[in-house]
Design a protein around this motif. Structure first.
Motif, PDB file in Angstrom:
ATOM      1  N   GLY A  87       0.792  -1.237   0.000  1.00  0.00           N
ATOM      2  CA  GLY A  87       0.000   0.000   0.000  1.00  0.00           C
ATOM      3  C   GLY A  87       0.819   1.281   0.000  1.00  0.00           C
ATOM      4  O   GLY A  87       0.280   2.358   0.281  1.00  0.00           O
ATOM      5  N   ASN A  88       2.111   1.205  -0.334  1.00  0.00           N
ATOM      6  CA  ASN A  88       2.922   2.424  -0.208  1.00  0.00           C
ATOM      7  C   ASN A  88       2.628   3.480  -1.258  1.00  0.00           C
ATOM      8  O   ASN A  88       3.173   4.579  -1.168  1.00  0.00           O
ATOM      9  N   GLY A  95       4.463   3.994   6.873  1.00  0.00           N
ATOM     10  CA  GLY A  95       5.292   3.001   7.548  1.00  0.00           C
ATOM     11  C   GLY A  95       6.686   2.958   6.944  1.00  0.00           C
ATOM     12  O   GLY A  95       6.891   3.306   5.782  1.00  0.00           O
ATOM     13  N   TRP A  96       7.636   2.531   7.762  1.00  0.00           N
ATOM     14  CA  TRP A  96       9.011   2.365   7.301  1.00  0.00           C
ATOM     15  C   TRP A  96       9.424   3.625   6.520  1.00  0.00           C
ATOM     16  O   TRP A  96       9.043   4.712   6.924  1.00  0.00           O
ATOM     17  N   VAL A  97      10.196   3.505   5.450  1.00  0.00           N
ATOM     18  CA  VAL A  97      10.489   4.709   4.630  1.00  0.00           C
ATOM     19  C   VAL A  97      10.319   4.296   3.175  1.00  0.00           C
ATOM     20  O   VAL A  97      11.267   3.890   2.518  1.00  0.00           O
ATOM     21  N   ASN A  98       9.068   4.374   2.704  1.00  0.00           N
ATOM     22  CA  ASN A  98       8.778   3.916   1.343  1.00  0.00           C
ATOM     23  C   ASN A  98       8.259   5.059   0.481  1.00  0.00           C
ATOM     24  O   ASN A  98       7.393   5.816   0.923  1.00  0.00           O
ATOM     25  N   ALA A 443      -4.736   4.198   7.936  1.00  0.00           N
ATOM     26  CA  ALA A 443      -3.353   4.691   7.878  1.00  0.00           C
ATOM     27  C   ALA A 443      -2.421   3.525   8.185  1.00  0.00           C
ATOM     28  O   ALA A 443      -2.815   2.571   8.849  1.00  0.00           O
ATOM     29  N   ALA A 444      -1.203   3.622   7.679  1.00  0.00           N
ATOM     30  CA  ALA A 444      -0.234   2.551   7.949  1.00  0.00           C
ATOM     31  C   ALA A 444       1.096   3.140   8.400  1.00  0.00           C
ATOM     32  O   ALA A 444       2.038   3.250   7.610  1.00  0.00           O
ATOM     33  N   PRO A 445       1.186   3.533   9.693  1.00  0.00           N
ATOM     34  CA  PRO A 445       2.504   3.855  10.246  1.00  0.00           C
ATOM     35  C   PRO A 445       3.197   2.546  10.594  1.00  0.00           C
ATOM     36  O   PRO A 445       2.606   1.474  10.448  1.00  0.00           O
ATOM     37  N   SER A 446       4.451   2.596  11.032  1.00  0.00           N
ATOM     38  CA  SER A 446       5.096   1.381  11.549  1.00  0.00           C
ATOM     39  C   SER A 446       5.423   1.625  13.013  1.00  0.00           C
ATOM     40  O   SER A 446       5.050   2.666  13.570  1.00  0.00           O
ATOM     41  N   ALA A 447       6.122   0.686  13.626  1.00  0.00           N
ATOM     42  CA  ALA A 447       6.494   0.854  15.037  1.00  0.00           C
ATOM     43  C   ALA A 447       7.992   0.687  15.164  1.00  0.00           C
ATOM     44  O   ALA A 447       8.622   0.022  14.344  1.00  0.00           O
ATOM     45  N   ALA A 458       5.602   7.529  12.229  1.00  0.00           N
ATOM     46  CA  ALA A 458       5.007   7.972  10.959  1.00  0.00           C
ATOM     47  C   ALA A 458       6.101   8.608  10.122  1.00  0.00           C
ATOM     48  O   ALA A 458       6.607   9.684  10.455  1.00  0.00           O
ATOM     49  N   ALA A 459       6.495   7.927   9.050  1.00  0.00           N
ATOM     50  CA  ALA A 459       7.513   8.460   8.139  1.00  0.00           C
ATOM     51  C   ALA A 459       6.770   8.967   6.907  1.00  0.00           C
ATOM     52  O   ALA A 459       6.209   8.176   6.143  1.00  0.00           O
ATOM     53  N   ILE A 460       6.756  10.280   6.744  1.00  0.00           N
ATOM     54  CA  ILE A 460       5.951  10.859   5.650  1.00  0.00           C
ATOM     55  C   ILE A 460       6.865  11.047   4.442  1.00  0.00           C
ATOM     56  O   ILE A 460       7.688  11.961   4.402  1.00  0.00           O
ATOM     57  N   VAL A 461       6.728  10.139   3.506  1.00  0.00           N
ATOM     58  CA  VAL A 461       7.625  10.098   2.347  1.00  0.00           C
ATOM     59  C   VAL A 461       6.831  10.292   1.052  1.00  0.00           C
ATOM     60  O   VAL A 461       7.320  10.844   0.076  1.00  0.00           O
ATOM     61  N   ASN A 462       5.580   9.868   1.095  1.00  0.00           N
ATOM     62  CA  ASN A 462       4.746   9.810  -0.102  1.00  0.00           C
ATOM     63  C   ASN A 462       4.291  11.217  -0.519  1.00  0.00           C
ATOM     64  O   ASN A 462       3.758  11.968   0.300  1.00  0.00           O
ATOM     65  N   HIS A 463       4.472  11.550  -1.792  1.00  0.00           N
ATOM     66  CA  HIS A 463       4.071  12.882  -2.275  1.00  0.00           C
ATOM     67  C   HIS A 463       2.553  13.070  -2.257  1.00  0.00           C
ATOM     68  O   HIS A 463       2.061  14.185  -2.389  1.00  0.00           O
ATOM     69  N   ARG A 464       1.790  11.970  -2.091  1.00  0.00           N
ATOM     70  CA  ARG A 464       0.323  12.088  -2.085  1.00  0.00           C
ATOM     71  C   ARG A 464      -0.235  12.401  -0.698  1.00  0.00           C
ATOM     72  O   ARG A 464      -1.410  12.722  -0.558  1.00  0.00           O
TER      73      ARG A 464
END
Ligand code: PLP
Length: 485
Positions: A87-88, A95-98, A443-447, A458-464
């Motif tokens: 779902g990235n 989640g993670w850094v995708n 939402a899909a954060p990671s731990a 919460a790693a906010i990487v996605n431009h959307r």
């Protein structure tokens, strides 16, 4: 078409190309249209959904002996594969850094697959496209024209290769025959306790073993303590060991900390050590006028590993290794072989080839989707998008600070926010919140664990990702937290 029986020649036109191109063309157009809809409509779907047992079970069938229609295979893909990815590409994925990828990148991947060229080398334009990216990457990081670069799967591989280049720079050409026999056993590398686990794996893979990696303490912002680093180097020298490498971080995986890269360069200059930077996601911060000053010193590194598939939004995978001393890089990996003879003309011309800078021989055309992405958006827009993810992280940080039920677990430095719901059994409650968030599809954060405490990360990487996704995450955490504590 009937397969040729044993002993008879196959029919001359027996290939894997379709007998009826028009049918496959129509099918292909439909797939492309559907995939545009899939990306355009991503927000309407859950971020992630669990895989039903029967769907998983379908993928335990026997090896197919006879082929089936592509239309049927595509139906299986649409029903049983596409809905169940990580779902990235979704704006709620944190989640993670995708990275989120783009439709433009997808088109470039399709074109690259159509060309199906092996970018190991040879006299072909795809190699020139990769050289174009090398040139752009040198400019991005202020490296000289003699620096080299190469696409790899991801930063884990780029880190391993960076360490191998540093290893051969220190030991010399004999390392390629004698391994670590001569001096290798005394070589020591340094990094902070906050660096990604792939660095230890790389030390293992490079033959040093993880004991040869010193993990230096960090300050409260997770930046390496350079005084402790100097002291450890001195102690190791006094013990008869040979320091050779420092691995700095431009964006740590847990909280996005950037080491003082200029200070690390000072240590490496004084101590004559190789400076490698793990900039998996953070290195592309050089595209943002706001973040670039915090990366000062990166231009002095000996090598940098980073990914275009994270903050660069290039579809997976597109890792990259940049090395200041291009000749040292080539000497580390180039492996002359009769069947790889180079010529001054014809298809075997154009040496050196990308495979001379890598452990890979067969290589896909990763450069094309990167070239499309950089040209389609330009560095200013990509830099602004990187800034936006950091601004969203700061908004989330402010909301958490204003909410008594939540607690921030680390300072927000780039685009990563680590926090948790206050509760008695907080580790259990927050792990439960994260899993329930995934299952809710909101939402899909990671731990992660920070100072022995479980954090929602919460790693906010996605431009959307936008403000409404941050708000959706906040209210879902509060609601789940109230229910579970
Ligand atoms: C700081 C850091 N280093 C290395 C890696 C590994 O990169 P890759 O997954 O591309 O191999 C990551 C992945 O998130 C990372 O955040």
């Amino acid at each position: 078409m009937k397969p040729a029986s044993r002993g008879t020649l196959p029919e001359v036109d027996e290939t894997l190309d379709p007998e009826d191109w028009d049918t496959l063309r129509a099918e292909g157009h439909r797939m492309l249209d559907d995939m545009f809809d899939h990306i355009a409509g991503v927000r309407e779907r859950p971020v992630w959904r669990p895989i039903p047992a029967e769907t998983r079970a379908r993928f335990r069938e026997d090896l197919p002996r006879d082929g089936v229609d592509v239309a049927d295979i595509y139906r299986e893909f649409s029903e049983h594969i596409a809905p169940y990815t990580a779902g990235n590409i979704h704006p709620g994925f944190m989640g993670w850094v995708n990275g989120g990828g783009t439709a433009v990148g997808m088109l470039a991947e399709m074109l690259a697959a159509g060309l199906n060229t092996n970018v190991a080398g040879r006299n072909q334009m795809p190699v020139e496209v990769e050289r174009q990216i090398v040139l752009w990457v040198r400019r991005m990081f202020g490296f000289p024209d003699t620096a080299s670069g190469v696409f790899v799967t991801g930063t884990s591989m780029a880190n391993l290769m960076g360490i191998l280049v540093a290893r051969s720079a220190r030991i010399g050409p004999s390392v390629r025959q004698r391994g670590l026999l001569d001096r290798g056993a005394r070589l020591i590398a340094y990094t902070s306790v906050a660096t990604h686990g792939c660095i230890a794996q790389a030390m293992d893979g490079a033959g040093f073993g993880t004991d040869a990696l010193r993990r230096i303490p960090v300050d409260r912002c997770h930046r390496i303590d350079t005084d402790a680093l100097r002291a450890r180097i001195a102690a190791d020298r006094a013990a008869g060991l040979e320091p050779f490498l420092v691995i700095g971080s431009a964006g740590t995986v847990d909280i996005g900390a950037i080491d003082d890269l200029a200070a690390l360069h000072g240590v490496c200059r004084d101590e004559k050590l190789w400076l490698h930077i793990d900039g998996a996601f953070g290195a592309l911060g050089v595209l943002s006028p706001e973040i670039a000053p915090r990366l000062a010193g990166i231009e002095s590194a000996d090598s940098i590993a980073f990914d275009f598939h994270k903050w660069g939004q290039v579809p997976y995978d597109a890792g990259f290794l940049l090395v200041r001393d291009g000749e040292q890089h080539r000497r580390t990996f180039a492996a002359p072989a009769a069947y790889l003879r180079r010529e001054t003309r014809g298809l075997a011309a154009g040496s050196p080839w990308p495979c001379d800078y890598s452990l890979d021989m067969s290589r896909g055309f990763r450069a094309l989707k990167t070239w499309f992405t950089l040209k389609a958006y330009g560095t200013e827009r990509l830099g602004a998008m990187i800034d936006r993810t950091c601004a969203l992280a700061r908004c989330l940080e402010a909301k958490i600070a204003a909410e008594p039920k939540l607690e921030l677990l680390a300072p927000v430095q780039l685009n990563i926010v680590c926090f948790r719901y206050r509760a008695d059994d907080a580790d259990r409650v927050n792990a439960d919140i994260v899993a329930s968030l995934h299952e809710s599809g909101i939402a899909a954060p990671s731990a992660t664990m920070l100072d022995g405490r479980l954090a929602i990360r919460a790693a906010i990487v996605n431009h959307r990702t936008g403000m409404r996704d941050i708000e959706a995450l906040m209210s879902a955490v509060l609601e789940l937290g109230a229910r579970k504590s």
